[in-house]
Design a protein around this motif. Structure first.
Motif, PDB file in Angstrom:
ATOM      1  N   LYS A 133     -21.450  -7.808  10.011  1.00 43.99           N
ATOM      2  CA  LYS A 133     -21.019  -8.233  11.479  1.00 43.99           C
ATOM      3  C   LYS A 133     -21.788  -7.366  12.429  1.00 43.99           C
ATOM      4  CE  LYS A 133     -17.426  -9.511  14.780  1.00 43.99           C
ATOM      5  NZ  LYS A 133     -16.044  -9.451  15.085  1.00 43.99           N
ATOM      6  N   ASP A 134     -21.721  -5.879  12.295  1.00 46.76           N
ATOM      7  CA  ASP A 134     -21.989  -5.056  13.348  1.00 46.76           C
ATOM      8  C   ASP A 134     -23.593  -5.048  13.165  1.00 46.76           C
ATOM      9  OD1 ASP A 134     -19.499  -4.112  13.743  1.00 46.76           O
ATOM     10  OD2 ASP A 134     -19.752  -2.374  12.532  1.00 46.76           O
ATOM     11  N   MET A 135     -24.201  -5.208  12.046  1.00 47.76           N
ATOM     12  CA  MET A 135     -25.701  -5.263  11.889  1.00 47.76           C
ATOM     13  C   MET A 135     -26.338  -6.636  12.521  1.00 47.76           C
ATOM     14  SD  MET A 135     -27.751  -6.240   8.411  1.00 47.76           S
ATOM     15  CE  MET A 135     -26.962  -7.717   8.506  1.00 47.76           C
ATOM     16  N   GLU A 136     -25.383  -7.798  12.297  1.00 48.63           N
ATOM     17  CA  GLU A 136     -26.008  -9.003  13.039  1.00 48.63           C
ATOM     18  C   GLU A 136     -25.777  -9.061  14.432  1.00 48.63           C
ATOM     19  OE1 GLU A 136     -23.484 -11.911  11.090  1.00 48.63           O
ATOM     20  OE2 GLU A 136     -24.935 -12.099   9.523  1.00 48.63           O
ATOM     21  N   GLU A 137     -24.467  -8.304  14.955  1.00 46.21           N
ATOM     22  CA  GLU A 137     -24.708  -8.145  16.475  1.00 46.21           C
ATOM     23  C   GLU A 137     -25.650  -7.270  17.135  1.00 46.21           C
ATOM     24  OE1 GLU A 137     -20.490  -6.726  17.258  1.00 46.21           O
ATOM     25  OE2 GLU A 137     -19.566  -8.709  16.720  1.00 46.21           O
ATOM     26  N   SER A 138     -26.023  -6.269  16.296  1.00 45.95           N
ATOM     27  CA  SER A 138     -27.124  -5.230  16.908  1.00 45.95           C
ATOM     28  C   SER A 138     -28.543  -6.101  16.766  1.00 45.95           C
ATOM     29  CB  SER A 138     -27.067  -3.978  15.707  1.00 45.95           C
ATOM     30  OG  SER A 138     -26.016  -3.520  16.045  1.00 45.95           O
ATOM     31  N   ARG A 139     -28.766  -6.880  15.798  1.00 39.99           N
ATOM     32  CA  ARG A 139     -29.853  -7.654  15.953  1.00 39.99           C
ATOM     33  C   ARG A 139     -30.179  -8.657  16.898  1.00 39.99           C
ATOM     34  NH1 ARG A 139     -30.802  -7.878   9.426  1.00 39.99           N
ATOM     35  NH2 ARG A 139     -31.908  -6.048   9.326  1.00 39.99           N
ATOM     36  N   SER A 140     -28.941  -9.096  17.132  1.00 36.75           N
ATOM     37  CA  SER A 140     -28.873 -10.380  18.263  1.00 36.75           C
ATOM     38  C   SER A 140     -29.184  -9.926  19.440  1.00 36.75           C
ATOM     39  CB  SER A 140     -27.532 -11.188  18.037  1.00 36.75           C
ATOM     40  OG  SER A 140     -26.406 -10.391  18.502  1.00 36.75           O
ATOM     41  N   LYS A 141     -28.689  -8.678  19.698  1.00 36.89           N
ATOM     42  CA  LYS A 141     -28.682  -8.128  20.962  1.00 36.89           C
ATOM     43  C   LYS A 141     -30.107  -7.262  21.188  1.00 36.89           C
ATOM     44  CE  LYS A 141     -23.855  -7.296  21.907  1.00 36.89           C
ATOM     45  NZ  LYS A 141     -22.894  -6.309  21.654  1.00 36.89           N
ATOM     46  N   GLY A 142     -31.059  -7.099  20.062  1.00 37.29           N
ATOM     47  CA  GLY A 142     -32.134  -6.316  20.003  1.00 37.29           C
ATOM     48  C   GLY A 142     -32.038  -4.901  19.960  1.00 37.29           C
ATOM     49  N   GLY A 143     -30.669  -4.573  19.355  1.00 37.77           N
ATOM     50  CA  GLY A 143     -30.808  -3.020  19.448  1.00 37.77           C
ATOM     51  C   GLY A 143     -31.105  -2.611  18.137  1.00 37.77           C
ATOM     52  N   ILE A 144     -30.908  -1.171  17.718  1.00 38.92           N
ATOM     53  CA  ILE A 144     -31.243  -0.679  16.697  1.00 38.92           C
ATOM     54  C   ILE A 144     -30.037  -0.813  15.746  1.00 38.92           C
ATOM     55  CG2 ILE A 144     -31.442   1.577  15.574  1.00 38.92           C
ATOM     56  CD1 ILE A 144     -32.905   2.799  18.253  1.00 38.92           C
ATOM     57  N   VAL A 145     -30.596  -1.195  14.285  1.00 35.77           N
ATOM     58  CA  VAL A 145     -29.426  -1.641  13.221  1.00 35.77           C
ATOM     59  C   VAL A 145     -29.196  -0.177  12.520  1.00 35.77           C
ATOM     60  CG1 VAL A 145     -29.222  -2.908  11.353  1.00 35.77           C
ATOM     61  CG2 VAL A 145     -30.373  -4.012  13.150  1.00 35.77           C
ATOM     62  N   PHE A 146     -27.851   0.100  12.438  1.00 35.65           N
ATOM     63  CA  PHE A 146     -27.637   1.184  11.832  1.00 35.65           C
ATOM     64  C   PHE A 146     -26.556   0.990  10.799  1.00 35.65           C
ATOM     65  CE2 PHE A 146     -24.972   5.052  10.841  1.00 35.65           C
ATOM     66  CZ  PHE A 146     -25.905   5.778  10.166  1.00 35.65           C
ATOM     67  N   VAL A 147     -27.019   0.987   9.691  1.00 30.71           N
ATOM     68  CA  VAL A 147     -25.656   0.907   8.762  1.00 30.71           C
ATOM     69  C   VAL A 147     -25.878   2.175   7.715  1.00 30.71           C
ATOM     70  CG1 VAL A 147     -24.870  -0.595   6.717  1.00 30.71           C
ATOM     71  CG2 VAL A 147     -25.991  -1.599   8.435  1.00 30.71           C
ATOM     72  N   ASP A 148     -24.758   2.654   7.202  1.00 32.58           N
ATOM     73  CA  ASP A 148     -24.611   3.485   6.193  1.00 32.58           C
ATOM     74  C   ASP A 148     -25.031   3.182   4.947  1.00 32.58           C
ATOM     75  OD1 ASP A 148     -24.070   6.020   5.033  1.00 32.58           O
ATOM     76  OD2 ASP A 148     -22.171   6.163   5.407  1.00 32.58           O
ATOM     77  N   ASP A 149     -26.456   3.645   4.515  1.00 34.48           N
ATOM     78  CA  ASP A 149     -26.844   3.203   3.366  1.00 34.48           C
ATOM     79  C   ASP A 149     -25.941   3.511   1.937  1.00 34.48           C
ATOM     80  OD1 ASP A 149     -29.042   2.180   4.655  1.00 34.48           O
ATOM     81  OD2 ASP A 149     -30.328   3.528   4.102  1.00 34.48           O
TER      82      ASP A 149
END
Length: 181
Positions: A133-149
């Motif tokens: 969800k965090d990743m999808e929200e960041s992408r929809s806002k055009g922001g940087i996607v950060f997920v702890d790999d």
């Protein structure tokens, strides 16, 4: 054999077949996920955001059919167990149980996946769903996607191991249902 007796036998066999096929489908699906799909994802070089997106797609597609098949197989095994228990002659299976008892155990093994999953997998699912969800929200806002790999890989691997236990329960119910004569 009377027509009533043959009807009961046909019904027991039909209900048992539904339970066996459902348990077999679920066993095969979870074995495939646990022993090839999830390890391939975890051992891939996918970044965490792609990994969590792939896991989310797998999870959502499974959720649509898993619960109805679990419930359907459980009910079918219980119906077959009831019909087997009212037969005038009780036959022992290769495990030394009556058909009815063995089918009740098959139903329990199938249904046990639901509370097992709710208790053990829910924290992992919530973490992975949250990351997605965090990743999808960041992408929809055009922001940087950060997920702890590392966290995502650990959670996907943990989910795969919990899924392997589900596969064992489904396989057990499949074998028990199949061998109830």
């Amino acid at each position: 054999m009377s027509s009533r007796s043959s009807f009961i036998t046909a019904f027991v066999n039909s209900a048992r077949i539904v339970g066996v096929v459902g348990a077999g489908v679920l066993a095969g699906y979870d074995i495939g996920l646990s022993h090839s799909v999830i390890p391939a994802l975890v051992n891939s070089s996918l970044p965490g955001d792609h990994l969590v997106a792939a896991w989310n797609q797998i999870f959502n597609s499974a959720a649509g059919f898993t619960i109805p098949v679990i419930v359907g197989s459980t009910v079918a095994f219980l119906e077959a167990a009831y019909k087997a228990s009212i037969r005038t002659t009780q036959v022992k299976t290769i495990f030394g149980l009556t058909n009815g008892r063995q089918l009740v155990i098959a139903a329990f093994a199938t249904f046990a996946v639901l509370p097992y999953s709710a208790i053990t997998a829910t924290p992992v699912v919530y973490r992975l769903k949250g990351a997605n969800k965090d990743m999808e929200e960041s992408r929809s806002k055009g922001g940087i996607v950060f997920v702890d790999d590392i966290s995502v890989k650990e959670d996907v691997a943990a989910w795969g191991k919990k899924n392997a236990v589900r596969a064992v329960l489904f396989t057990a119910s499949f074998i028990l249902g199949l061998t109830a004569v």
